[in-house]
Design a protein around this motif. Sequence first.
Motif, PDB file in Angstrom:
ATOM      1  N   GLY A 131       0.790  -1.214   0.000  1.00  0.00           N
ATOM      2  CA  GLY A 131       0.000   0.000   0.000  1.00  0.00           C
ATOM      3  C   GLY A 131       0.825   1.268   0.000  1.00  0.00           C
ATOM      4  O   GLY A 131       1.906   1.342  -0.577  1.00  0.00           O
ATOM      5  N   SER A 132       0.308   2.284   0.691  1.00  0.00           N
ATOM      6  CA  SER A 132       0.886   3.628   0.617  1.00  0.00           C
ATOM      7  C   SER A 132       2.296   3.697   1.180  1.00  0.00           C
ATOM      8  O   SER A 132       3.117   4.493   0.702  1.00  0.00           O
ATOM      9  N   LEU A 133       2.629   2.888   2.174  1.00  0.00           N
ATOM     10  CA  LEU A 133       3.950   2.987   2.805  1.00  0.00           C
ATOM     11  C   LEU A 133       5.080   2.708   1.808  1.00  0.00           C
ATOM     12  O   LEU A 133       6.133   3.347   1.859  1.00  0.00           O
ATOM     13  N   LEU A 134       4.850   1.780   0.903  1.00  0.00           N
ATOM     14  CA  LEU A 134       5.912   1.425  -0.043  1.00  0.00           C
ATOM     15  C   LEU A 134       6.026   2.420  -1.200  1.00  0.00           C
ATOM     16  O   LEU A 134       6.877   2.242  -2.079  1.00  0.00           O
ATOM     17  N   LEU A 135       5.205   3.468  -1.189  1.00  0.00           N
ATOM     18  CA  LEU A 135       5.380   4.542  -2.161  1.00  0.00           C
ATOM     19  C   LEU A 135       6.201   5.700  -1.585  1.00  0.00           C
ATOM     20  O   LEU A 135       6.507   6.652  -2.280  1.00  0.00           O
ATOM     21  N   ILE A 136       6.562   5.590  -0.314  1.00  0.00           N
ATOM     22  CA  ILE A 136       7.389   6.631   0.306  1.00  0.00           C
ATOM     23  C   ILE A 136       8.751   6.759  -0.383  1.00  0.00           C
ATOM     24  O   ILE A 136       9.212   7.886  -0.631  1.00  0.00           O
ATOM     25  N   PRO A 137       9.453   5.658  -0.727  1.00  0.00           N
ATOM     26  CA  PRO A 137      10.734   5.805  -1.432  1.00  0.00           C
ATOM     27  C   PRO A 137      10.624   6.576  -2.741  1.00  0.00           C
ATOM     28  O   PRO A 137      11.530   7.325  -3.102  1.00  0.00           O
ATOM     29  N   MET A 138       9.498   6.408  -3.441  1.00  0.00           N
ATOM     30  CA  MET A 138       9.283   7.149  -4.689  1.00  0.00           C
ATOM     31  C   MET A 138       9.277   8.651  -4.410  1.00  0.00           C
ATOM     32  O   MET A 138       9.927   9.430  -5.107  1.00  0.00           O
ATOM     33  N   ALA A 139       8.529   9.063  -3.362  1.00  0.00           N
ATOM     34  CA  ALA A 139       8.464  10.479  -3.022  1.00  0.00           C
ATOM     35  C   ALA A 139       9.801  10.979  -2.473  1.00  0.00           C
ATOM     36  O   ALA A 139      10.216  12.107  -2.759  1.00  0.00           O
ATOM     37  N   CYS A 140      10.493  10.153  -1.694  1.00  0.00           N
ATOM     38  CA  CYS A 140      11.799  10.539  -1.135  1.00  0.00           C
ATOM     39  C   CYS A 140      12.823  10.794  -2.235  1.00  0.00           C
ATOM     40  O   CYS A 140      13.721  11.633  -2.085  1.00  0.00           O
ATOM     41  N   SER A 162      18.348   8.649  -0.240  1.00  0.00           N
ATOM     42  CA  SER A 162      18.717   7.312  -0.703  1.00  0.00           C
ATOM     43  C   SER A 162      17.640   6.288  -0.358  1.00  0.00           C
ATOM     44  O   SER A 162      16.860   6.468   0.583  1.00  0.00           O
ATOM     45  N   ASN A 163      17.620   5.197  -1.118  1.00  0.00           N
ATOM     46  CA  ASN A 163      16.625   4.159  -0.907  1.00  0.00           C
ATOM     47  C   ASN A 163      16.792   3.500   0.462  1.00  0.00           C
ATOM     48  O   ASN A 163      15.811   3.099   1.095  1.00  0.00           O
ATOM     49  N   ASP A 164      18.045   3.388   0.946  1.00  0.00           N
ATOM     50  CA  ASP A 164      18.289   2.782   2.258  1.00  0.00           C
ATOM     51  C   ASP A 164      17.606   3.586   3.363  1.00  0.00           C
ATOM     52  O   ASP A 164      16.956   3.026   4.249  1.00  0.00           O
ATOM     53  N   ILE A 165      17.777   4.911   3.304  1.00  0.00           N
ATOM     54  CA  ILE A 165      17.134   5.779   4.298  1.00  0.00           C
ATOM     55  C   ILE A 165      15.614   5.717   4.140  1.00  0.00           C
ATOM     56  O   ILE A 165      14.864   5.622   5.122  1.00  0.00           O
ATOM     57  N   ALA A 166      15.152   5.775   2.886  1.00  0.00           N
ATOM     58  CA  ALA A 166      13.707   5.767   2.624  1.00  0.00           C
ATOM     59  C   ALA A 166      13.049   4.498   3.158  1.00  0.00           C
ATOM     60  O   ALA A 166      11.954   4.548   3.732  1.00  0.00           O
ATOM     61  N   MET A 167      13.733   3.357   3.020  1.00  0.00           N
ATOM     62  CA  MET A 167      13.156   2.108   3.499  1.00  0.00           C
ATOM     63  C   MET A 167      13.149   2.044   5.022  1.00  0.00           C
ATOM     64  O   MET A 167      12.318   1.358   5.619  1.00  0.00           O
ATOM     65  N   GLN A 168      14.061   2.775   5.671  1.00  0.00           N
ATOM     66  CA  GLN A 168      13.989   2.874   7.131  1.00  0.00           C
ATOM     67  C   GLN A 168      12.770   3.692   7.552  1.00  0.00           C
ATOM     68  O   GLN A 168      12.147   3.413   8.575  1.00  0.00           O
ATOM     69  N   VAL A 169      12.423   4.709   6.744  1.00  0.00           N
ATOM     70  CA  VAL A 169      11.207   5.477   6.992  1.00  0.00           C
ATOM     71  C   VAL A 169       9.986   4.572   6.833  1.00  0.00           C
ATOM     72  O   VAL A 169       9.023   4.651   7.615  1.00  0.00           O
ATOM     73  N   VAL A 170      10.024   3.703   5.832  1.00  0.00           N
ATOM     74  CA  VAL A 170       8.944   2.730   5.654  1.00  0.00           C
ATOM     75  C   VAL A 170       8.826   1.840   6.891  1.00  0.00           C
ATOM     76  O   VAL A 170       7.728   1.512   7.356  1.00  0.00           O
ATOM     77  N   GLY A 171       9.985   1.465   7.457  1.00  0.00           N
ATOM     78  CA  GLY A 171       9.989   0.657   8.674  1.00  0.00           C
ATOM     79  C   GLY A 171       9.266   1.347   9.822  1.00  0.00           C
ATOM     80  O   GLY A 171       8.512   0.710  10.565  1.00  0.00           O
ATOM     81  N   VAL A 172       9.496   2.658   9.956  1.00  0.00           N
ATOM     82  CA  VAL A 172       8.774   3.436  10.978  1.00  0.00           C
ATOM     83  C   VAL A 172       7.275   3.385  10.692  1.00  0.00           C
ATOM     84  O   VAL A 172       6.449   3.244  11.606  1.00  0.00           O
ATOM     85  N   GLY A 173       6.925   3.491   9.400  1.00  0.00           N
ATOM     86  CA  GLY A 173       5.511   3.436   9.013  1.00  0.00           C
ATOM     87  C   GLY A 173       4.854   2.136   9.420  1.00  0.00           C
ATOM     88  O   GLY A 173       3.699   2.128   9.875  1.00  0.00           O
ATOM     89  N   PHE A 174       5.575   1.022   9.280  1.00  0.00           N
ATOM     90  CA  PHE A 174       5.006  -0.265   9.679  1.00  0.00           C
ATOM     91  C   PHE A 174       4.776  -0.333  11.187  1.00  0.00           C
ATOM     92  O   PHE A 174       3.836  -0.986  11.651  1.00  0.00           O
ATOM     93  N   ILE A 175       5.631   0.327  11.966  1.00  0.00           N
ATOM     94  CA  ILE A 175       5.487   0.307  13.431  1.00  0.00           C
ATOM     95  C   ILE A 175       4.200   1.004  13.857  1.00  0.00           C
ATOM     96  O   ILE A 175       3.466   0.519  14.728  1.00  0.00           O
ATOM     97  N   ILE A 176       3.913   2.162  13.246  1.00  0.00           N
ATOM     98  CA  ILE A 176       2.712   2.918  13.621  1.00  0.00           C
ATOM     99  C   ILE A 176       1.512   2.559  12.746  1.00  0.00           C
ATOM    100  O   ILE A 176       0.435   3.128  12.890  1.00  0.00           O
TER     101      ILE A 176
END
Length: 418
Positions: free
Chosen positions: A349-358, A364-378
Amino acid sequence: MNQFTKAVKSLAAKYNETSLILRIAIGLLVGAALALICPGAVWLEEFGSLFVGALKGIAPVLVFVIVASALAQGSSKLDRRFGTVVWLYMLTTFVAAALSVVTSKLFPQTLVLAEAATADVVPQGLGDVMHTLLANIVSNPVASIMNGNYIGILMWACLFGLAMKRLGSDTTKNFMANTADAVSTIVRWIINLAPFGIMGLVFASVSDNGLSIFTQYGRLLLLLVGTMLLMALVINPLIIFIYLHRNPYPLVLRCLRESGLTAFFTRSSAANIPVNMSLCEKLGLDKDIYSVSIPLGATINMDGAAITITIMTLAAANTLGMEVSLPAAILLSIMSALGACGASGVAGGSLLLIPMACSLFGISNDIAMQVVGVGFIIGVIQDSVETALNSAGDVEFAATAEYHQWLKEGKPLPDFMA
């Protein structure tokens, strides 16, 4: 045995006579109480799994047969009401993204980056998202129904319905109509059991998560939920008022109560399609229009997704000390709105589109995927509120377009809107 049968029938009659909303509220309270009293009774979670599974299973079939049946019988007229619905879906998704820029500037957030999330498919750009969306249109029809690909289902249902209209006899058309009625009846049976499903979903949520998610990421979660509530309770009603010149809150609150509530717990726009179609019928809307606009809304009406993508991306930029200019923020809003329309076609869903916007800010994709990780927590709360906003909006704007046309034709609005 006769006495037992009578008792069961009497109980079932009382159950059916009670308001569905009241039954759902009772199921919600019972689920929460059981999670606190006996958290080890994990078998209760099966009620929630069965309910969501049944809705997800029947929704693609419902959409296909209803759209195909309407077109086969020659009654479907996708007139300017449908164009208004699509315009409202796209407009509010962009407004939601722009609103997120404003709230993020007023209440800037930074992140404590968690472990990087993993995903099989992460779109790297808007082109990838749009490619997925276009590919879904011509996906195999059987695979579309099996996988819940509603863009593909709509396209094939329209073609099948038009072909049946051209080639079919009255007997064939009646068969299509009877099939659509039969599937609609099954949907009503499933929705009637919603209180048990909600009980299981609430039990699973409370027993698994408790209140821990409100600690480390509380401020970020508060910003996300606050922006979504602002969109649901202020911006959307304002847009509805501009179109109808009537108090919008009777419609908004009814949609939130009867659509948003179930969407909050199922966390699936696809699973809520049957609920929304049932609500549209209660609101007196044209079946030929809402049978197409509701499943389409589950794909392109993504206010909540646009908010999530925008706020999480700006939080990542703030964490890295980046200044986001106004032109960049506008571009981010456009990208988030368009990307959100493809959210349903991407795993996660929407969380995995965060790297596209980042990627717009060179993150970088590594940082963006860590942001996605935060999204999964909340995500337990964020995704629930996001889905409730999206799903309730599907019905709100389908009704707004329909009632707007009624006013032009001089027809009276339903009593609750008068």
